[in-house]
Design a protein around this motif. Structure first.
Motif, PDB file in Angstrom:
ATOM      1  N   MET A  73       0.429  -1.154   0.212  1.00 16.28           N
ATOM      2  CA  MET A  73       0.111  -0.036   0.115  1.00 16.28           C
ATOM      3  C   MET A  73       1.061   1.203   0.117  1.00 16.28           C
ATOM      4  O   MET A  73       0.446   2.201  -0.530  1.00 16.28           O
ATOM      5  CB  MET A  73      -0.763   0.142   1.541  1.00 16.28           C
ATOM      6  CG  MET A  73      -2.096  -1.521   0.738  1.00 16.28           C
ATOM      7  SD  MET A  73      -3.584  -0.744   2.250  1.00 16.28           S
ATOM      8  CE  MET A  73      -4.221   0.634   1.858  1.00 16.28           C
ATOM      9  N   THR A  74       1.934   0.707   0.947  1.00 17.30           N
ATOM     10  CA  THR A  74       2.959   2.596   0.732  1.00 17.30           C
ATOM     11  C   THR A  74       3.272   2.735  -1.122  1.00 17.30           C
ATOM     12  O   THR A  74       2.994   3.779  -1.331  1.00 17.30           O
ATOM     13  CB  THR A  74       3.994   2.094   1.139  1.00 17.30           C
ATOM     14  OG1 THR A  74       3.610   1.763   2.856  1.00 17.30           O
ATOM     15  CG2 THR A  74       5.378   3.128   1.922  1.00 17.30           C
ATOM     16  N   SER A  75       3.540   1.308  -1.320  1.00 17.15           N
ATOM     17  CA  SER A  75       4.066   1.816  -3.107  1.00 17.15           C
ATOM     18  C   SER A  75       3.328   2.551  -3.836  1.00 17.15           C
ATOM     19  O   SER A  75       3.336   2.984  -4.928  1.00 17.15           O
ATOM     20  CB  SER A  75       4.415   0.525  -3.478  1.00 17.15           C
ATOM     21  OG  SER A  75       3.570  -0.849  -3.324  1.00 17.15           O
ATOM     22  N   VAL A  76       1.813   2.209  -3.595  1.00 16.80           N
ATOM     23  CA  VAL A  76       1.092   2.799  -4.011  1.00 16.80           C
ATOM     24  C   VAL A  76       0.639   4.063  -3.431  1.00 16.80           C
ATOM     25  O   VAL A  76       0.294   4.465  -4.416  1.00 16.80           O
ATOM     26  CB  VAL A  76      -0.521   1.723  -4.035  1.00 16.80           C
ATOM     27  CG1 VAL A  76      -1.839   2.285  -4.606  1.00 16.80           C
ATOM     28  CG2 VAL A  76      -0.693   0.390  -4.602  1.00 16.80           C
ATOM     29  N   VAL A  77       0.085   4.239  -2.265  1.00 18.00           N
ATOM     30  CA  VAL A  77      -0.050   5.825  -2.201  1.00 18.00           C
ATOM     31  C   VAL A  77       0.957   6.921  -2.245  1.00 18.00           C
ATOM     32  O   VAL A  77       0.953   7.269  -2.499  1.00 18.00           O
ATOM     33  CB  VAL A  77      -0.327   5.641  -0.523  1.00 18.00           C
ATOM     34  CG1 VAL A  77      -0.188   7.076   0.278  1.00 18.00           C
ATOM     35  CG2 VAL A  77      -1.597   4.809  -0.701  1.00 18.00           C
ATOM     36  N   GLN A  78       2.246   6.274  -2.248  1.00 16.28           N
ATOM     37  CA  GLN A  78       3.255   7.600  -2.237  1.00 16.28           C
ATOM     38  C   GLN A  78       3.236   7.996  -3.682  1.00 16.28           C
ATOM     39  O   GLN A  78       2.940   9.742  -3.572  1.00 16.28           O
ATOM     40  CB  GLN A  78       4.786   6.700  -2.018  1.00 16.28           C
ATOM     41  CG  GLN A  78       5.119   6.914  -0.630  1.00 16.28           C
ATOM     42  CD  GLN A  78       4.516   8.257   0.769  1.00 16.28           C
ATOM     43  OE1 GLN A  78       5.246   9.070   0.017  1.00 16.28           O
ATOM     44  NE2 GLN A  78       4.631   7.995   1.548  1.00 16.28           N
ATOM     45  N   PRO A  79       3.456   7.640  -4.317  1.00 10.27           N
ATOM     46  CA  PRO A  79       3.191   8.008  -5.506  1.00 10.27           C
ATOM     47  C   PRO A  79       2.534   9.004  -6.094  1.00 10.27           C
ATOM     48  O   PRO A  79       2.538  10.328  -7.301  1.00 10.27           O
ATOM     49  CB  PRO A  79       3.858   7.337  -7.315  1.00 10.27           C
ATOM     50  CG  PRO A  79       4.098   5.644  -6.554  1.00 10.27           C
ATOM     51  CD  PRO A  79       3.619   6.072  -4.994  1.00 10.27           C
ATOM     52  N   ILE A  80       1.347   8.473  -5.571  1.00  6.51           N
ATOM     53  CA  ILE A  80       0.053   9.085  -5.625  1.00  6.51           C
ATOM     54  C   ILE A  80       0.120  10.799  -5.143  1.00  6.51           C
ATOM     55  O   ILE A  80      -0.050  11.599  -5.784  1.00  6.51           O
ATOM     56  CB  ILE A  80      -1.345   8.333  -5.317  1.00  6.51           C
ATOM     57  CG1 ILE A  80      -1.688   6.855  -6.492  1.00  6.51           C
ATOM     58  CG2 ILE A  80      -2.616   9.438  -4.934  1.00  6.51           C
ATOM     59  CD1 ILE A  80      -2.635   6.123  -5.552  1.00  6.51           C
ATOM     60  N   LEU A  81       0.252  10.392  -4.192  1.00  8.87           N
ATOM     61  CA  LEU A  81       0.980  12.394  -2.990  1.00  8.87           C
ATOM     62  C   LEU A  81       1.698  12.493  -3.814  1.00  8.87           C
ATOM     63  O   LEU A  81       1.167  13.537  -3.304  1.00  8.87           O
ATOM     64  CB  LEU A  81       1.231  11.558  -1.875  1.00  8.87           C
ATOM     65  CG  LEU A  81      -0.318  10.775  -0.523  1.00  8.87           C
ATOM     66  CD1 LEU A  81       0.933  10.799   0.667  1.00  8.87           C
ATOM     67  CD2 LEU A  81      -1.868  11.618  -0.937  1.00  8.87           C
ATOM     68  N   GLU A  82       2.575  12.202  -4.027  1.00 10.64           N
ATOM     69  CA  GLU A  82       3.998  12.391  -4.771  1.00 10.64           C
ATOM     70  C   GLU A  82       3.146  14.112  -5.777  1.00 10.64           C
ATOM     71  O   GLU A  82       3.775  14.713  -6.413  1.00 10.64           O
ATOM     72  CB  GLU A  82       4.941  11.846  -5.385  1.00 10.64           C
ATOM     73  CG  GLU A  82       5.750  11.246  -3.412  1.00 10.64           C
ATOM     74  CD  GLU A  82       6.961  10.482  -4.038  1.00 10.64           C
ATOM     75  OE1 GLU A  82       6.786  10.632  -5.311  1.00 10.64           O
ATOM     76  OE2 GLU A  82       7.088  10.148  -3.107  1.00 10.64           O
TER      77      GLU A  82
END
Length: 658
Positions: A278-287
């Motif tokens: 989930m971190t690998s999914v969420v982080q690019p979206i937030l960036e």
């Protein structure tokens, strides 16, 4: 010797005859030119000029020579403009394969999109356009012209024609979802798709949800499909973002459990592995700042439920600021906003408040944004910052906020915090949510508002603090109001600094006095006026603003003292449904107002108001818990009750109506 004499004689002859052209060998020779020394020096001083080579003609000259128009080059502005247009058309024809078809479709589109066109004629134009595009739709759908034509065709065409277009586009949906122009066609297809077609589209998205959410254009398609999907389909889209196993094996997503913790427990997934995915999914979206979509808000809520301290703190840090303003317009987004305010540091809270500058009015009018503002004024200890950024902007639109269903919430939260009449049980539950890993008191509640499963409960559950959710039928007394935790400052001091010390309450009273008639008759404004007139919870407006409150009581009493008139199009405040009930509550709960109203409007006139909604106002004097108020009206009301004109009120708990 003879030879030398011969040469000397020839030399003499040449000197005597300068025009002689024949040499000794009988060949023609030029007379040598003698150059003076001055002429040679002048030639040396002149710069060297190389011989210019013949230049090659440019492309425009070649086109002119090929077309034979070199002699007739355009001279006027109009001719040059037409000539340039012709050249542009020629270039487009060479570059675009279906340029001529697009021009034909554009002309048809101008006719079919008119509002005053007959349905039969529009159907003919649509059929003609679809016939021209048949077999070429995937090739031309990405064009800014053709995509608009297709959208109009899909909107107005028959079901059979729409199915044919869907079948032709189905293999290319994923490519079109990332195209700037074709994405609008995909959204239009989803809006007009049948249940079966929508299910097929969502099925094609399997395995690509995470990658599309990271795309600025593709994320719009995922959100659109998520909004149109049913509960099961929404769950399928979400499951792909939780774990690699759920992304690879579609059968695992077919389960009733919706909460991530329940999914992990049922499938025996490793919590650490799920968190990493989930971190690998969420982080690019937030960036990339793609945070406007409700599906992302749902994912973030579930992410907070399993995140460790560092992961949760990192997400809060990323969201703190202007980015949070784009999140709080949904139910889950508002909860994320409140969690960021609750668990954020003083620096992060300052960023959140400053990020709202210029948007406070818009946030206050939003259904979920108003909850975040209400939570903000109840949590942040920096009252100077809140006053400067939030309160000052609210003061410029007080009347509009008072009459608005959502805009009144921050005002009511300051006047009467967490009152079940103004905030639903779900709203109160949202105020008490927390992130488990960041909760200082080690609360066990899950941030979705429910308690954890049996496997997750610790042995000291009885000693833990749980979120308090106010029920719909909970008593409205101040003893049952649970103040929001989060700030270190005393809640009553924070309220006084925001409400009284910065003149917000004084301005609010002035607005209520100036617009008393309109606010009393308003379904939403009457609540604000009631809280202001009674002085707020715990009497926060007393005694500083007692004079202003007396002026407000006088203004309401003056409206009640106006004579009943049938000619006027407006109902009298004592006969209006909303205003009569508000005045009744004020009589029961505020003896000062009851005395003012009786002396100025009702004394000697009770017989006129003994019927209809106004009778409830008269009877409120007998329901009041104040003996002085009962005695004041008893002498005049008792004969009306004995004669049957006025109905004696039943025993009711005061303040329950409205």
């Amino acid at each position: 010797m003879a030879a030398k004499k011969h040469e000397s004689s020839n030399l003499k002859n040449r000197k005597r005859n300068p025009d002689a052209k024949t040499g000794t060998d009988g060949s023609a020779s030029k007379k040598p030119k003698l150059v003076s020394s001055n002429t040679q020096t002048e030639r040396l001083k002149k710069p060297f000029k190389p011989v210019k080579k013949a230049q090659k003609p440019n492309a425009s000259e070649l086109r002119k020579s090929e077309s034979g128009k070199e002699k007739h080059a355009p001279k006027t502005k109009r001719e040059r403009r037409l000539h340039a247009k012709e050249l542009a058309e020629a270039r487009k024809k060479k570059r675009k394969r279906h340029y001529t078809l697009e021009q034909e479709l554009a002309s048809l589109w101008e006719k079919m999109r008119q509002r005053n066109i007959a349905k039969e004629e529009r159907s003919k134009l649509i059929s003609e356009a679809l016939q021209k595009m048949k077999g070429k739709i995937p090739e031309i759908a990405s064009s800014h012209v053709s995509s608009r034509v297709l959208q109009t065709c899909v909107k107005y065409c028959s079901e059979t024609e729409r199915d044919a277009v869907f079948e032709e586009l189905k293999p290319h949906f994923l490519n079109f979802a990332c195209n700037t122009y074709a994405v609008h066609l995909v959204k239009k297809m989803l809006d007009n798709a049948s249940k079966k077609q929508l299910a097929e589209f969502i099925l094609n998205l399997h395995g690509h949800v995470a990658s599309l959410l990271r795309h600025m254009v593709g994320s719009v398609v995922i959100e659109h499909a998520y909004q149109l999907a049913n509960a099961t389909q929404k769950q399928e889209l979400l499951m792909e973002l939780y774990s690699t196993e759920l992304q690879l094996f579609k059968d695992l997503t077919l389960m009733k459990e919706s909460r991530l913790l329940d999914v992990i427990s049922k499938l025996n997934l490793q919590k650490g592995s799920v968190l990493r995915h989930m971190t690998s999914v969420v982080q690019p979206i937030l960036e990339k700042g793609i945070v406007d979509h409700s599906i992302i808000h749902r994912v973030l809520i579930e992410y907070f439920s399993i995140a460790d301290k560092s992961s949760a703190a990192e997400v809060i840090q990323q969201l703190s600021g202007p980015l949070l303003v784009r999140i709080i317009h949904t139910r889950d987004g508002s909860r994320i906003g409140m969690l960021c305010v609750k668990h954020g540091s003083a620096k992060e809270r300052k960023k959140i408040v400053k990020g709202m500058k210029g948007y406070v009015g818009k946030i206050a009018h939003d259904q979920y944004g108003s909850l975040v503002l209400s939570y903000l004024v109840s949590t942040v200890d920096d009252t100077k910052l809140i006053t400067k950024t939030v309160i000052r902007e609210l003061q410029t639109m007080l009347k509009e906020l008072v009459l608005d269903k959502n805009g009144r919430r921050p005002l009511l939260q300051l006047l009467h915090p967490n009152f079940s009449r103004y905030f639903s049980p779900d709203d109160i539950a949202a105020f008490n949510l927390s992130i488990p890993s960041l909760n200082a008191k080690s609360e066990l509640e899950v941030i979705s508002g429910t308690y954890p499963s049996k496997d997750e409960k610790s042995s000291d559950e009885d000693n833990s603090t749980k979120a308090t959710v106010v029920g719909a039928n909970e008593s409205a007394s101040s003893e049952n109001v649970h103040l929001i935790e989060g700030g270190k400052k005393d809640p009553s001091l924070r309220r006084r600094e925001l409400l009284v010390d910065n003149c917000l309450a004084e301005n609010l009273i002035d607005v209520c006095i100036e617009n008393a008639a309109e606010i009393l008759r308003s379904n939403f404004g009457k609540e604000v006026l009631y809280e202001v007139a009674t002085g707020g919870a715990d009497g926060i407006l007393h005694p500083v603003l007692d004079e202003k409150l007396n002026s407000l009581h006088e203004a309401i009493a003056s409206l009640a003292a106006e004579p009943k008139s049938e000619e006027s199009g407006e109902e009298h405040v004592l006969e209006n449904f909303h205003s009569s009930r508000t005045i009744r509550k004020l009589i029961i709960d505020n003896p000062t107002f009851a005395t003012t109203l009786w002396m100025k409007a009702l004394k000697g006139n009770c017989g006129l108001w003994a019927q209809g909604h106004s009778s409830k106002v008269i009877c409120a004097y007998l329901e009041s818990s104040c003996a002085k108020i009962n005695k004041l009206a008893n002498e005049e009301l008792r004969p009306l009750i004995d004669s049957g004109i006025l109905r004696k009120p039943e025993n009711k708990q005061p303040g329950k109506e409205g």
